[in-house]
Structure formats: structure tokens, C-alpha cells
Design a protein around this motif. Structure first.
Motif, PDB file in Angstrom:
ATOM      1  N   LEU A  42       1.383  -1.451   0.042  1.00 30.67           N
ATOM      2  CA  LEU A  42       0.125   0.058  -0.114  1.00 30.67           C
ATOM      3  C   LEU A  42       0.881   0.980  -0.080  1.00 30.67           C
ATOM      4  O   LEU A  42       0.515   1.674  -0.712  1.00 30.67           O
ATOM      5  CB  LEU A  42      -0.578   0.228   1.231  1.00 30.67           C
ATOM      6  N   GLU A  43       2.262   1.008   0.651  1.00 32.70           N
ATOM      7  CA  GLU A  43       2.293   2.511   0.911  1.00 32.70           C
ATOM      8  C   GLU A  43       3.361   2.840  -0.367  1.00 32.70           C
ATOM      9  O   GLU A  43       3.335   3.557  -0.992  1.00 32.70           O
ATOM     10  CB  GLU A  43       3.896   2.241   2.099  1.00 32.70           C
ATOM     11  N   ASN A  44       3.649   1.217  -1.264  1.00 30.92           N
ATOM     12  CA  ASN A  44       4.204   1.144  -2.240  1.00 30.92           C
ATOM     13  C   ASN A  44       3.616   1.787  -3.406  1.00 30.92           C
ATOM     14  O   ASN A  44       4.200   2.180  -4.318  1.00 30.92           O
ATOM     15  CB  ASN A  44       5.246   0.120  -2.817  1.00 30.92           C
ATOM     16  N   TYR A  45       2.727   1.817  -3.754  1.00 34.76           N
ATOM     17  CA  TYR A  45       1.550   2.256  -4.396  1.00 34.76           C
ATOM     18  C   TYR A  45       1.278   3.661  -4.085  1.00 34.76           C
ATOM     19  O   TYR A  45       1.656   4.099  -5.085  1.00 34.76           O
ATOM     20  CB  TYR A  45      -0.190   1.468  -4.206  1.00 34.76           C
ATOM     21  N   PHE A  46       0.758   4.221  -3.192  1.00 38.32           N
ATOM     22  CA  PHE A  46       1.207   5.238  -2.852  1.00 38.32           C
ATOM     23  C   PHE A  46       2.427   6.511  -3.687  1.00 38.32           C
ATOM     24  O   PHE A  46       2.495   7.416  -3.974  1.00 38.32           O
ATOM     25  CB  PHE A  46       0.687   6.520  -1.564  1.00 38.32           C
ATOM     26  N   ARG A  47       3.374   6.058  -2.684  1.00 33.12           N
ATOM     27  CA  ARG A  47       4.850   6.226  -3.440  1.00 33.12           C
ATOM     28  C   ARG A  47       4.680   6.488  -4.739  1.00 33.12           C
ATOM     29  O   ARG A  47       5.698   7.394  -5.687  1.00 33.12           O
ATOM     30  CB  ARG A  47       6.093   5.099  -3.322  1.00 33.12           C
ATOM     31  N   MET A  48       4.140   5.022  -5.572  1.00 34.97           N
ATOM     32  CA  MET A  48       4.431   5.165  -6.883  1.00 34.97           C
ATOM     33  C   MET A  48       3.811   6.817  -7.788  1.00 34.97           C
ATOM     34  O   MET A  48       3.836   7.112  -9.430  1.00 34.97           O
ATOM     35  CB  MET A  48       4.126   4.035  -7.545  1.00 34.97           C
ATOM     36  N   ARG A  49       2.175   6.550  -6.785  1.00 43.30           N
ATOM     37  CA  ARG A  49       1.421   7.439  -7.642  1.00 43.30           C
ATOM     38  C   ARG A  49       1.809   8.519  -7.554  1.00 43.30           C
ATOM     39  O   ARG A  49       1.620   9.694  -8.367  1.00 43.30           O
ATOM     40  CB  ARG A  49       0.109   7.258  -6.918  1.00 43.30           C
ATOM     41  N   ALA A  50       2.652   9.019  -6.163  1.00 42.33           N
ATOM     42  CA  ALA A  50       3.408   9.970  -6.333  1.00 42.33           C
ATOM     43  C   ALA A  50       4.427  10.756  -6.476  1.00 42.33           C
ATOM     44  O   ALA A  50       5.184  11.971  -7.206  1.00 42.33           O
ATOM     45  CB  ALA A  50       3.748  10.148  -4.536  1.00 42.33           C
ATOM     46  N   GLY A  51       4.743   9.634  -7.383  1.00 43.05           N
ATOM     47  CA  GLY A  51       5.944   9.714  -9.177  1.00 43.05           C
ATOM     48  C   GLY A  51       7.286   9.395  -7.915  1.00 43.05           C
ATOM     49  O   GLY A  51       8.381   9.695  -8.469  1.00 43.05           O
ATOM     50  N   ASP A  52       7.401   8.584  -6.885  1.00 41.55           N
ATOM     51  CA  ASP A  52       8.941   8.746  -6.049  1.00 41.55           C
ATOM     52  C   ASP A  52       9.019   7.578  -6.595  1.00 41.55           C
ATOM     53  O   ASP A  52       8.277   6.292  -6.692  1.00 41.55           O
ATOM     54  CB  ASP A  52       8.368   8.780  -4.109  1.00 41.55           C
ATOM     55  N   ALA A  53       9.858   6.283  -6.322  1.00 41.53           N
ATOM     56  CA  ALA A  53      10.565   5.627  -6.323  1.00 41.53           C
ATOM     57  C   ALA A  53      10.226   4.091  -5.017  1.00 41.53           C
ATOM     58  O   ALA A  53      10.205   4.560  -4.393  1.00 41.53           O
ATOM     59  CB  ALA A  53      12.087   4.881  -6.343  1.00 41.53           C
ATOM     60  N   ALA A  54       9.176   2.983  -5.349  1.00 42.29           N
ATOM     61  CA  ALA A  54       8.667   2.452  -4.291  1.00 42.29           C
ATOM     62  C   ALA A  54      10.455   1.271  -3.972  1.00 42.29           C
ATOM     63  O   ALA A  54      11.146   1.425  -5.181  1.00 42.29           O
ATOM     64  CB  ALA A  54       8.222   1.108  -5.120  1.00 42.29           C
ATOM     65  N   TYR A  55       9.401   0.721  -2.980  1.00 45.08           N
ATOM     66  CA  TYR A  55      11.356   0.364  -2.596  1.00 45.08           C
ATOM     67  C   TYR A  55      10.957  -1.612  -2.945  1.00 45.08           C
ATOM     68  O   TYR A  55       9.633  -1.628  -2.294  1.00 45.08           O
ATOM     69  CB  TYR A  55      11.760   0.716  -1.589  1.00 45.08           C
ATOM     70  N   THR A  56      11.684  -2.795  -2.857  1.00 44.53           N
ATOM     71  CA  THR A  56      11.697  -3.809  -2.771  1.00 44.53           C
ATOM     72  C   THR A  56      11.884  -4.483  -0.873  1.00 44.53           C
ATOM     73  O   THR A  56      12.619  -3.248  -0.831  1.00 44.53           O
ATOM     74  CB  THR A  56      12.287  -4.512  -4.201  1.00 44.53           C
ATOM     75  N   GLY A  57      11.384  -5.832  -0.906  1.00 46.31           N
ATOM     76  CA  GLY A  57      11.978  -5.623   0.571  1.00 46.31           C
ATOM     77  C   GLY A  57      10.676  -5.590   1.363  1.00 46.31           C
ATOM     78  O   GLY A  57       9.475  -5.010   0.731  1.00 46.31           O
ATOM     79  N   SER A  58      10.946  -5.411   2.649  1.00 50.96           N
ATOM     80  CA  SER A  58       9.901  -4.914   3.893  1.00 50.96           C
ATOM     81  C   SER A  58      10.143  -3.878   4.533  1.00 50.96           C
ATOM     82  O   SER A  58      11.184  -3.383   3.788  1.00 50.96           O
ATOM     83  CB  SER A  58       9.932  -6.805   5.105  1.00 50.96           C
ATOM     84  N   PHE A  59       8.569  -3.262   5.377  1.00 48.47           N
ATOM     85  CA  PHE A  59       9.009  -2.734   6.435  1.00 48.47           C
ATOM     86  C   PHE A  59      10.656  -2.209   6.775  1.00 48.47           C
ATOM     87  O   PHE A  59      11.090  -1.616   6.606  1.00 48.47           O
ATOM     88  CB  PHE A  59       8.261  -2.063   6.831  1.00 48.47           C
TER      89      PHE A  59
END
Length: 77
Positions: free
Chosen positions: A60-77
Motif C-alpha cells: 500500500l505504501e509502495n502504491y502511494f509512493r509510485m502514484r506520487a512519482g517517487d520510487a517504490a522499494y522492494t522488500g519489507s518495512f
């Protein structure tokens, strides 16, 4: 901007959940009824950690980051 704020909120809630799962037992001395929240949280956190799965808040955090134009990360929190 809104998606970046949502990602930040998810990170904050994720952090609070982890702190509650780890240290929530200290609240049981003052608020014994909180055990009905803490025990399931502790079981969930232990299951996620020991099974190697990813918490649903991370995608969910990665989704919001990608929608904001930021890079998502792989792995866990």
C-alpha cells in the motif's frame, strides 16, 4: 502531494503498529483490557516476521509512493 502524504501516513501507522506489537505488553499493567488488541497484533507481527511474508501495508505504501512519482522499494518495512 496527496499521494506522498498518504504514503507518509501509511509509514507512520506501520511504525506505530510495530511499536505496539513489540512494546504493547508494557501497557497491560496500566490497561489490562488492551490485551484483546495486543495479543492479535503480536501474533500477526510474529507470523509475518517468521513466515517471511510482506505486511499488506508495505505494498500500500509502495502504491502511494509510485502514484506520487517517487520510487517504490522492494522488500519489507
Amino acid at each position: 502531494m496527496l499521494y506522498a502524504a498518504a504514503a507518509g501516513l501509511v509509514v507512520f501507522l506501520h511504525f506505530l503498529f510495530v511499536i505496539f506489537a513489540v512494546f504493547g505488553s508494557l501497557l497491560l499493567f496500566r490497561f489490562p483490557r488492551i490485551c484483546f488488541l495486543h495479543i492479535p497484533a503480536l501474533i500477526w507481527a510474529a507470523w509475518i516476521e517468521l513466515s517471511g511474508r510482506i505486511c499488506p501495508l508495505t505494498p500500500l505504501e509502495n502504491y502511494f509512493r509510485m502514484r506520487a512519482g517517487d520510487a517504490a522499494y522492494t522488500g519489507s518495512f
